[in-house]
Design a protein around this motif. Sequence first.
Motif, PDB file in Angstrom:
ATOM      1  N   THR A  13       0.823  -1.207   0.000  1.00  0.00           N
ATOM      2  CA  THR A  13       0.000   0.000   0.000  1.00  0.00           C
ATOM      3  C   THR A  13       0.857   1.257   0.000  1.00  0.00           C
ATOM      4  O   THR A  13       0.476   2.267  -0.590  1.00  0.00           O
ATOM      5  CB  THR A  13      -0.945  -0.009   1.214  1.00  0.00           C
ATOM      6  N   PHE A  16       1.969   1.475  -3.802  1.00  0.00           N
ATOM      7  CA  PHE A  16       0.880   1.797  -4.722  1.00  0.00           C
ATOM      8  C   PHE A  16      -0.448   1.504  -4.026  1.00  0.00           C
ATOM      9  O   PHE A  16      -0.875   0.345  -3.956  1.00  0.00           O
ATOM     10  CB  PHE A  16       1.024   0.973  -6.017  1.00  0.00           C
ATOM     11  N   PRO A  17      -1.115   2.531  -3.501  1.00  0.00           N
ATOM     12  CA  PRO A  17      -2.316   2.349  -2.677  1.00  0.00           C
ATOM     13  C   PRO A  17      -3.449   1.533  -3.309  1.00  0.00           C
ATOM     14  O   PRO A  17      -4.059   0.723  -2.609  1.00  0.00           O
ATOM     15  CB  PRO A  17      -2.768   3.783  -2.380  1.00  0.00           C
ATOM     16  N   ASN A  34     -10.248   4.723  -4.848  1.00  0.00           N
ATOM     17  CA  ASN A  34      -8.840   4.852  -4.504  1.00  0.00           C
ATOM     18  C   ASN A  34      -7.984   5.167  -5.721  1.00  0.00           C
ATOM     19  O   ASN A  34      -7.037   5.941  -5.624  1.00  0.00           O
ATOM     20  CB  ASN A  34      -8.332   3.593  -3.807  1.00  0.00           C
ATOM     21  N   THR A  38      -5.757   8.499  -5.910  1.00  0.00           N
ATOM     22  CA  THR A  38      -4.316   8.391  -6.160  1.00  0.00           C
ATOM     23  C   THR A  38      -3.914   9.235  -7.369  1.00  0.00           C
ATOM     24  O   THR A  38      -2.854   9.866  -7.364  1.00  0.00           O
ATOM     25  CB  THR A  38      -3.908   6.921  -6.368  1.00  0.00           C
ATOM     26  N   TYR A  42      -1.108  11.772  -4.464  1.00  0.00           N
ATOM     27  CA  TYR A  42      -0.596  10.542  -3.864  1.00  0.00           C
ATOM     28  C   TYR A  42      -1.036  10.396  -2.410  1.00  0.00           C
ATOM     29  O   TYR A  42      -1.372   9.305  -1.964  1.00  0.00           O
ATOM     30  CB  TYR A  42       0.922  10.551  -3.977  1.00  0.00           C
ATOM     31  N   GLY A  45      -4.794   9.155  -1.776  1.00  0.00           N
ATOM     32  CA  GLY A  45      -4.882   7.732  -2.070  1.00  0.00           C
ATOM     33  C   GLY A  45      -4.383   6.888  -0.909  1.00  0.00           C
ATOM     34  O   GLY A  45      -4.971   5.864  -0.565  1.00  0.00           O
ATOM     35  N   HIS A  46      -3.312   7.341  -0.270  1.00  0.00           N
ATOM     36  CA  HIS A  46      -2.769   6.626   0.889  1.00  0.00           C
ATOM     37  C   HIS A  46      -3.727   6.686   2.071  1.00  0.00           C
ATOM     38  O   HIS A  46      -3.940   5.682   2.754  1.00  0.00           O
ATOM     39  CB  HIS A  46      -1.420   7.219   1.306  1.00  0.00           C
TER      40      HIS A  46
END
Length: 101
Positions: A13, A16-17, A34, A38, A42, A45-46
Amino acid sequence: MGVISAVLLILITILFPPIGVWAVAGCGADFLINICLTILGYLPGHVHAFYIIYVYYERKEAAIAGVIHRRDAPGVYSHRVNTGGVRGYGTLQEQSGPQRA
């Protein structure tokens, strides 16, 4: 095995979430949300991905303890995440408030 899979999920995650959300929620609304977050940034998305993972593991522990939540978590659309991945065949008790006489 559970701790190792959780650590791997967190590492994935971070990189790349959407893959972390897909691993927990599957291909559905949470995954698409998501991806959009993202793309927009960035960090959003996290935040969304870690929230989905947190709700999943929290509900999974509650289900193992025999408690299911009556309401879905806010902002979570996956049935799998809201139930903690436990299918519940009528063996789980619903979480109840104060008992009424």
